[in-house]
Write a protein that holds these residues in place. Structure first.
Motif, PDB file in Angstrom:
ATOM      1  N   LYS A  58       0.850  -1.176   0.000  1.00 53.56           N
ATOM      2  CA  LYS A  58       0.000   0.000   0.000  1.00 53.56           C
ATOM      3  C   LYS A  58       0.892   1.235   0.000  1.00 53.56           C
ATOM      4  CE  LYS A  58      -3.878  -2.071   2.512  1.00 53.56           C
ATOM      5  NZ  LYS A  58      -4.740  -1.978   3.712  1.00 53.56           N
ATOM      6  N   GLN A  88      -7.461   9.006   3.998  1.00 57.34           N
ATOM      7  CA  GLN A  88      -6.885   7.679   3.797  1.00 57.34           C
ATOM      8  C   GLN A  88      -5.598   7.471   4.599  1.00 57.34           C
ATOM      9  OE1 GLN A  88      -6.964   5.865   0.004  1.00 57.34           O
ATOM     10  NE2 GLN A  88      -8.540   7.207  -0.838  1.00 57.34           N
ATOM     11  N   ALA A 305      -5.921   4.378  -5.397  1.00 56.64           N
ATOM     12  CA  ALA A 305      -6.572   3.116  -5.786  1.00 56.64           C
ATOM     13  C   ALA A 305      -5.644   2.290  -6.673  1.00 56.64           C
ATOM     14  CB  ALA A 305      -7.884   3.410  -6.515  1.00 56.64           C
ATOM     15  N   TYR A 306      -5.031   2.917  -7.658  1.00 54.68           N
ATOM     16  CA  TYR A 306      -4.093   2.207  -8.530  1.00 54.68           C
ATOM     17  C   TYR A 306      -2.903   1.674  -7.729  1.00 54.68           C
ATOM     18  CZ  TYR A 306      -6.071   3.110 -13.159  1.00 54.68           C
ATOM     19  OH  TYR A 306      -6.869   3.099 -14.293  1.00 54.68           O
ATOM     20  N   ARG A 308      -2.864   0.726  -4.684  1.00 57.89           N
ATOM     21  CA  ARG A 308      -3.294  -0.437  -3.893  1.00 57.89           C
ATOM     22  C   ARG A 308      -3.516  -1.663  -4.753  1.00 57.89           C
ATOM     23  NH1 ARG A 308      -6.816   3.416  -1.568  1.00 57.89           N
ATOM     24  NH2 ARG A 308      -8.510   2.576  -2.856  1.00 57.89           N
ATOM     25  N   GLY A 309      -3.580  -1.463  -6.049  1.00 60.67           N
ATOM     26  CA  GLY A 309      -3.889  -2.574  -6.935  1.00 60.67           C
ATOM     27  C   GLY A 309      -5.365  -2.694  -7.244  1.00 60.67           C
ATOM     28  N   ASP A 310      -6.154  -1.716  -6.761  1.00 56.08           N
ATOM     29  CA  ASP A 310      -7.593  -1.693  -7.054  1.00 56.08           C
ATOM     30  C   ASP A 310      -7.793  -0.953  -8.372  1.00 56.08           C
ATOM     31  OD1 ASP A 310      -7.911  -2.888  -4.595  1.00 56.08           O
ATOM     32  OD2 ASP A 310      -8.308  -0.993  -3.569  1.00 56.08           O
ATOM     33  N   VAL A 311      -7.701  -1.670  -9.468  1.00 58.10           N
ATOM     34  CA  VAL A 311      -7.713  -1.031 -10.785  1.00 58.10           C
ATOM     35  C   VAL A 311      -9.120  -0.593 -11.175  1.00 58.10           C
ATOM     36  CG1 VAL A 311      -7.153  -1.294 -13.224  1.00 58.10           C
ATOM     37  CG2 VAL A 311      -5.736  -2.417 -11.493  1.00 58.10           C
ATOM     38  N   PRO A 312      -9.353   0.716 -11.338  1.00 60.24           N
ATOM     39  CA  PRO A 312     -10.662   1.198 -11.791  1.00 60.24           C
ATOM     40  C   PRO A 312     -10.931   0.755 -13.229  1.00 60.24           C
ATOM     41  CG  PRO A 312      -9.372   2.953 -10.782  1.00 60.24           C
ATOM     42  CD  PRO A 312      -8.438   1.801 -11.022  1.00 60.24           C
TER      43      PRO A 312
END
Length: 339
Positions: A58, A88, A305-306, A308-312
């Motif tokens: 993160k 955050q 988000a990117y 963290r690996g949370d790809v939109p």
């Protein structure tokens, strides 16, 4: 300075257990967790943010590159990013690029040295290829106030052509036919696109904008004053001034008033950005609202988000449109009222 091994030795636990406590991981009993935390406090241990980022994957910090630290526009942009960082619980590392290639490169390189996996970058001097390469290197690299098709899903940008059209359209609707433009001397996307929108809208009414009716200067109050002085020196007849931003509009307005030209009775002025200055000009400045804080918030959320690996959804683009804010610096020549 105490290390993780020191904590483990004093608390009588494994290094893995200390690591789990530091990173709020599972599989640690409440009593053990409290014992480790107590030892950390007694020894004055402070977790290394970058080390935690490597373990947790993160981003521990959010890097930000803006053009100028003192400009009200960029202060508003930074405020929007800061709100996300606080929410955050990440640190902000900020640097100024000064719309200069080497300075922008140095600013981004500094953030890379601090292992920033999330960055919001305002870059106007670097070429598209370089920025695309940075986006491939940094997991959470996001551009603000610029659009590059190859990384369009990582761009948060404003439709400046539409903004230029809106400025001109409003003046036309108020009965103006004689225009001058005060614009930024920096030949970057923003002034080029805004001027393109202005020309496009005026052409729909068969109105030409000669080069002699456009003056370029620094995008600040002094630049607006200088640009207006040069336009007046040419003896050009005009009733409408379209300004690159609110600062230039304010400087132009002051110069006109110093020459006994009444705003808006004699000459109308419209700005761009809707910074705080626009509300406190006299008369209050009609302008285009640039939703910079909203855009900054979106860019920061996207970068984290990117990281963290949370790809939109990569098919989504983040284009914003400026909106007209009517105040007192534009005269309706049909009705004799300011708008």
């Amino acid at each position: 300075m105490a290390t993780i091994k020191d904590i483990a030795d004093v608390a009588g636990v494994s290094l893995a257990t200390v690591s789990r406590v530091i990173n709020n991981g599972p599989k640690v009993g409440d009593a053990t967790r409290e014992r480790v935390k107590k030892v950390m406090e007694e020894l004055g241990y402070r977790p290394n943010a970058n080390a935690r980022a490597l373990v947790t994957r993160k981003s521990a910090s959010l890097g930000v590159v803006i053009a100028e630290l003192l400009d009200p526009f960029f202060a508003t942009l930074a405020h929007g990013i800061d709100a996300v960082a606080r929410r955050q619980n990440v640190q902000i590392l900020m640097s100024a690029g000064s719309i200069e290639k080497q300075t922008e490169l140095k600013a981004i390189d500094t953030l890379l040295q601090h292992r920033c996996e999330a960055m919001v970058v305002h870059s106007k001097a670097l070429d598209d290829k370089t920025l695309v390469e940075f986006a491939a290197q940094v997991p959470g690299f996001v551009l603000i106030n610029r659009y590059i098709e190859d990384i369009g899903h990582r761009c948060v940008w404003l439709d400046n052509v539409a903004g230029g059209q809106t400025m001109a359209r409003h003046m036309l609707s108020q009965g103006h036919k004689k225009f001058v433009v005060v614009s930024s001397k920096y030949q970057i996307d923003d002034p080029i696109q805004r001027l393109s929108g202005i020309r496009k809208e005026l052409a729909l009414s068969d109105i030409e904008l000669p080069e002699s009716h456009i003056e370029f200067s620094t995008p600040d109050q002094e630049g607006g004053e200088i640009a207006m002085r040069n336009l007046l020196a040419r003896g050009i007849e005009f009733t409408a001034v379209l300004a690159y931003n609110d600062a230039m509009a304010s400087g132009a307005m002051t110069l006109l008033q110093d020459h006994d030209v009444n705003v808006p009775t004699d000459v109308s002025i419209i700005g761009y950005d809707d910074v705080l200055l626009a509300k406190y000009c006299r008369p209050k400045l009609t302008t285009l609202h640039y939703p910079v804080e909203m855009m900054a918030t979106k860019a920061a959320d996207l970068a984290l988000a990117y990281a963290r690996g949370d790809v939109p959804d990569p098919s989504v683009t983040y284009k914003y449109t400026p909106t007209l804010v009517k105040r007192d610096s534009v005269m309706n020549r049909h009705a004799g009222q300011s708008t």
